[in-house]
Design a protein around this motif. Structure first.
Motif, PDB file in Angstrom:
ATOM      1  N   TYR A   1      28.777  55.513  39.508  1.00 35.28           N
ATOM      2  CA  TYR A   1      28.978  56.396  38.166  1.00 35.28           C
ATOM      3  C   TYR A   1      30.594  57.117  38.935  1.00 35.28           C
ATOM      4  N   GLN A   2      31.205  56.967  40.021  1.00 35.55           N
ATOM      5  CA  GLN A   2      32.269  57.321  40.387  1.00 35.55           C
ATOM      6  C   GLN A   2      33.405  56.206  40.437  1.00 35.55           C
ATOM      7  N   GLN A   3      32.810  54.502  40.218  1.00 39.76           N
ATOM      8  CA  GLN A   3      33.585  53.696  39.835  1.00 39.76           C
ATOM      9  C   GLN A   3      33.735  53.565  38.534  1.00 39.76           C
ATOM     10  N   ARG A   4      32.548  53.846  37.537  1.00 39.62           N
ATOM     11  CA  ARG A   4      33.736  54.424  35.619  1.00 39.62           C
ATOM     12  C   ARG A   4      34.176  55.427  35.954  1.00 39.62           C
ATOM     13  N   GLU A   5      34.146  56.958  36.361  1.00 45.45           N
ATOM     14  CA  GLU A   5      35.263  57.137  36.583  1.00 45.45           C
ATOM     15  C   GLU A   5      36.664  56.902  36.881  1.00 45.45           C
ATOM     16  N   GLN A   6      36.926  56.070  37.537  1.00 44.64           N
ATOM     17  CA  GLN A   6      37.860  55.723  37.896  1.00 44.64           C
ATOM     18  C   GLN A   6      39.007  54.740  37.318  1.00 44.64           C
ATOM     19  N   HIS A   7      37.515  54.009  36.545  1.00 47.40           N
ATOM     20  CA  HIS A   7      37.782  52.054  36.196  1.00 47.40           C
ATOM     21  C   HIS A   7      38.829  52.243  34.853  1.00 47.40           C
ATOM     22  N   PRO A   8      39.566  53.411  34.424  1.00 46.51           N
ATOM     23  CA  PRO A   8      40.429  53.410  33.164  1.00 46.51           C
ATOM     24  C   PRO A   8      41.803  53.213  34.481  1.00 46.51           C
ATOM     25  N   GLU A   9      41.768  53.178  35.337  1.00 41.50           N
ATOM     26  CA  GLU A   9      43.054  53.335  36.228  1.00 41.50           C
ATOM     27  C   GLU A   9      43.628  51.573  37.212  1.00 41.50           C
ATOM     28  N   ARG A  10      42.110  51.037  37.340  1.00 43.21           N
ATOM     29  CA  ARG A  10      42.125  49.964  37.770  1.00 43.21           C
ATOM     30  C   ARG A  10      41.888  49.147  37.422  1.00 43.21           C
ATOM     31  N   ALA A  11      42.023  49.678  35.387  1.00 44.79           N
ATOM     32  CA  ALA A  11      42.392  47.842  34.934  1.00 44.79           C
ATOM     33  C   ALA A  11      43.185  47.446  34.731  1.00 44.79           C
ATOM     34  N   LYS A  12      44.531  47.762  35.071  1.00 53.39           N
ATOM     35  CA  LYS A  12      45.419  47.468  34.540  1.00 53.39           C
ATOM     36  C   LYS A  12      45.863  46.473  35.883  1.00 53.39           C
ATOM     37  N   CYS A  13      44.886  46.506  36.652  1.00 57.28           N
ATOM     38  CA  CYS A  13      44.876  45.309  37.601  1.00 57.28           C
ATOM     39  C   CYS A  13      44.436  44.294  37.793  1.00 57.28           C
ATOM     40  N   ASN A  14      44.984  42.928  37.093  1.00 58.42           N
ATOM     41  CA  ASN A  14      44.103  42.115  36.953  1.00 58.42           C
ATOM     42  C   ASN A  14      44.858  40.464  37.649  1.00 58.42           C
ATOM     43  N   PRO A  15      44.888  40.124  38.687  1.00 58.35           N
ATOM     44  CA  PRO A  15      45.473  38.874  39.106  1.00 58.35           C
ATOM     45  C   PRO A  15      44.652  38.127  38.366  1.00 58.35           C
ATOM     46  N   GLU A  16      45.699  36.557  38.592  1.00 56.52           N
ATOM     47  CA  GLU A  16      45.591  35.475  38.357  1.00 56.52           C
ATOM     48  C   GLU A  16      44.460  34.724  39.044  1.00 56.52           C
ATOM     49  N   VAL A  17      43.004  34.231  38.521  1.00 57.04           N
ATOM     50  CA  VAL A  17      41.917  33.388  38.932  1.00 57.04           C
ATOM     51  C   VAL A  17      41.271  32.226  38.120  1.00 57.04           C
ATOM     52  N   SER A  18      40.884  31.838  38.938  1.00 55.36           N
ATOM     53  CA  SER A  18      39.796  30.024  38.901  1.00 55.36           C
ATOM     54  C   SER A  18      38.863  30.875  39.090  1.00 55.36           C
ATOM     55  N   ILE A  19      38.306  30.503  37.629  1.00 49.66           N
ATOM     56  CA  ILE A  19      36.640  30.518  37.514  1.00 49.66           C
ATOM     57  C   ILE A  19      35.962  29.815  37.656  1.00 49.66           C
ATOM     58  N   ILE A  20      35.345  29.207  38.904  1.00 48.95           N
ATOM     59  CA  ILE A  20      34.366  27.749  39.172  1.00 48.95           C
ATOM     60  C   ILE A  20      32.251  27.670  38.493  1.00 48.95           C
ATOM     61  N   ILE A  21      32.421  26.792  37.626  1.00 47.98           N
ATOM     62  CA  ILE A  21      31.449  26.905  37.056  1.00 47.98           C
ATOM     63  C   ILE A  21      30.765  25.555  37.785  1.00 47.98           C
ATOM     64  N   LEU A  22      29.721  25.568  38.529  1.00 45.65           N
ATOM     65  CA  LEU A  22      28.843  24.271  38.748  1.00 45.65           C
ATOM     66  C   LEU A  22      27.813  24.171  37.720  1.00 45.65           C
ATOM     67  N   CYS A  23      27.812  22.432  37.237  1.00 45.82           N
ATOM     68  CA  CYS A  23      26.713  22.074  36.363  1.00 45.82           C
ATOM     69  C   CYS A  23      26.007  21.156  36.926  1.00 45.82           C
TER      70      CYS A  23
ATOM     71  N   ALA B   1      41.449  24.664  42.399  1.00 44.16           N
ATOM     72  CA  ALA B   1      41.553  25.781  41.845  1.00 44.16           C
ATOM     73  C   ALA B   1      43.729  26.268  41.927  1.00 44.16           C
ATOM     74  N   SER B   2      44.299  26.616  41.123  1.00 42.96           N
ATOM     75  CA  SER B   2      45.591  26.641  41.089  1.00 42.96           C
ATOM     76  C   SER B   2      46.307  28.028  41.201  1.00 42.96           C
ATOM     77  N   TYR B   3      44.558  29.068  41.256  1.00 40.44           N
ATOM     78  CA  TYR B   3      45.425  30.795  41.762  1.00 40.44           C
ATOM     79  C   TYR B   3      44.747  31.181  42.973  1.00 40.44           C
ATOM     80  N   ASP B   4      44.701  31.920  43.624  1.00 41.97           N
ATOM     81  CA  ASP B   4      44.055  33.173  45.240  1.00 41.97           C
ATOM     82  C   ASP B   4      43.101  33.445  45.134  1.00 41.97           C
ATOM     83  N   TRP B   5      42.816  34.277  43.484  1.00 35.30           N
ATOM     84  CA  TRP B   5      41.038  34.285  43.855  1.00 35.30           C
ATOM     85  C   TRP B   5      40.508  33.668  42.973  1.00 35.30           C
ATOM     86  N   LEU B   6      39.531  33.593  43.827  1.00 36.51           N
ATOM     87  CA  LEU B   6      38.258  32.285  42.920  1.00 36.51           C
ATOM     88  C   LEU B   6      37.264  33.510  41.974  1.00 36.51           C
TER      89      LEU B   6
END
Length: 399
Positions: free
Chosen positions: A32-54, A130-135
């Motif tokens: 519930y606390q995160q949901r109230e604070q989420h609009p302020e955090r939604a602007k911070c999106n880093p570059e990410v690499s998504i890894i999927i194992l198949c 991966a090319s970006y710092d966040w996985l």
């Protein structure tokens, strides 16, 4: 045992049930606390690499990739698929998809790597590509519930964080088997996610995981997580992330949904989970506390049955009754013990329902008391299976 001690014992068990229910509700308050604070955090999106194992899961991959590659995300992101079986059909389809999506890449595990830990090798290949710092480690059978899922999930990736854990739910259906699978996963999330955010990092699996790439490379990948076949991501978080550097994302929009596993796969995963927990660090007291919380209700039920069997003849009897306080309390003991058990079950049901409502998870069924009694029995059964399983089954060599 003197009869007067039974009241003290029942009061203690009732208090423990109440405290553990309030602790499980803590996740709902965090959400519930995160949901109230989420609009302020939604602007911070880093570059990410998504890894999927198949691993022979082309059908699930065909369902996931179009949704994942069309995410509304403010920063750049890429999707890396690691084929653990190197199937020609899957590779050809991925090459066709790469012609339409420039941020899609794929690699594979060589055929000569069948005798080592494929999961660790595949994750290592994905991290190196991966090319970006966040996985972002995402299960191939995950179902994304929002077109901005990636934006919501990475909202807590900042300079003070090295890992972010998400939440997951299982699909509806499956009857009694489905209720058991969903409840066990719900219990693990409600129990260990608060610990992960404040004390020792725990990662109940399967969950979406966001991990800093530089942190992975600085710890030499999986060099410090042993040679286990499964449990790779859980040990990676537990061994390498320090206290206070792990965040938990409890937003409904960041949740993923998973299909119900087959009974064989589910039983196998539980068996391997017992072995994985043996290698967790700073986990003795949290795991011991979890066992104590699980056995509280069964002990409560056994004592209530004992009182009903021993004192039921005194409940409505007036023979030899002199009206003293001691005899009155003794006569009311079966009724009071049964009422305290019912109240404890009702409190647990409503507290868990409120937490599930905030998290966006399926509400606990009316069979919650039976599931609470089944949970420690299932844990004991998995431990016994682990005791009689050859330990070589859980390990493979890793290059």
């Amino acid at each position: 045992m003197p009869d007067s001690y039974l009241y003290i014992l029942f009061a203690t068990l009732f208090l423990i049930c109440l405290l553990q229910t309030l602790r499980l509700r803590k996740v709902g308050k965090m959400a519930y606390q995160q949901r109230e604070q989420h609009p302020e955090r939604a602007k911070c999106n880093p570059e990410v690499s998504i890894i999927i194992l198949c691993q022979e899961q082309e059908a699930q991959l065909r369902e996931l990739l179009p949704i994942l590659l069309s995410q509304q995300y403010a920063a750049a992101y890429e999707v890396i698929v690691v084929d653990m079986c190197d199937k020609r059909e899957t590779s050809e389809w991925l090459e066709t998809m790469e012609e339409h999506y420039r941020n899609l890449y794929h690699t594979f595990c060589p055929a000569s790597a069948r005798d080592i830990s494929l999961q660790r090798l595949a994750l290592s290949l994905g991290v190196k590509a991966a090319s970006y710092d966040w996985l972002v480690f995402l299960p191939v059978d995950a179902q994304l519930l929002d077109e901005r899922w990636l934006s919501h999930f990475t909202a807590y990736c900042d300079e003070k964080t090295d890992a972010v854990l998400g939440i997951a739910s299982y699909a509806k259906g499956g009857g009694w088997y489905g209720q058991k699978v969903r409840f066990q996963h719900l219990w693990e999330q409600l129990t260990f996610l608060p610990i992960a955010s404040r004390h020792s990092p725990f990662a109940p699996t399967p969950l979406p995981l966001c991990y800093r790439r530089n942190h992975f490379l600085s710890h030499q990948g999986f060099a410090d997580t042993g040679l286990l076949v499964v449990g790779t991501e859980a040990l990676l978080v537990n061994h390498n992330i320090t206290r206070g550097r792990c965040r938990v994302n409890l937003l409904q929009e960041a949740m993923i949904q998973l299909p119900l596993p087959s009974p064989y796969v589910w039983q196998r995963n539980q068996l391997f989970e017992v072995e994985t927990r043996r290698h967790l660090r700073r986990a003795f007291f949290p795991l011991l506390a979890d066992v104590c919380r699980q056995i509280t209700l069964p002990i409560f039920v056994i004592l209530v049955m004992f009182c009903l069997a021993r004192y039921q003849s005194l409940l409505f009897s007036t023979e030899g009754w002199d009206g003293s306080l001691d005899e009155t309390m003794l006569q009311l003991l079966p009724l009071l013990s049964l009422c305290s058990l019912l109240v404890a079950c009702l409190i647990q049901f409503f507290m868990l329902r409120n937490s599930c409502r905030v998290l966006g998870l399926k509400h606990p069924p009316l069979a919650l008391p039976f599931l609470m009694l089944w949970l420690p029995c299932n844990g004991l059964w998995n431990w016994l299976r682990w005791c009689f399983t050859k330990k070589e089954v859980f390990r493979r060599k890793f290059i």
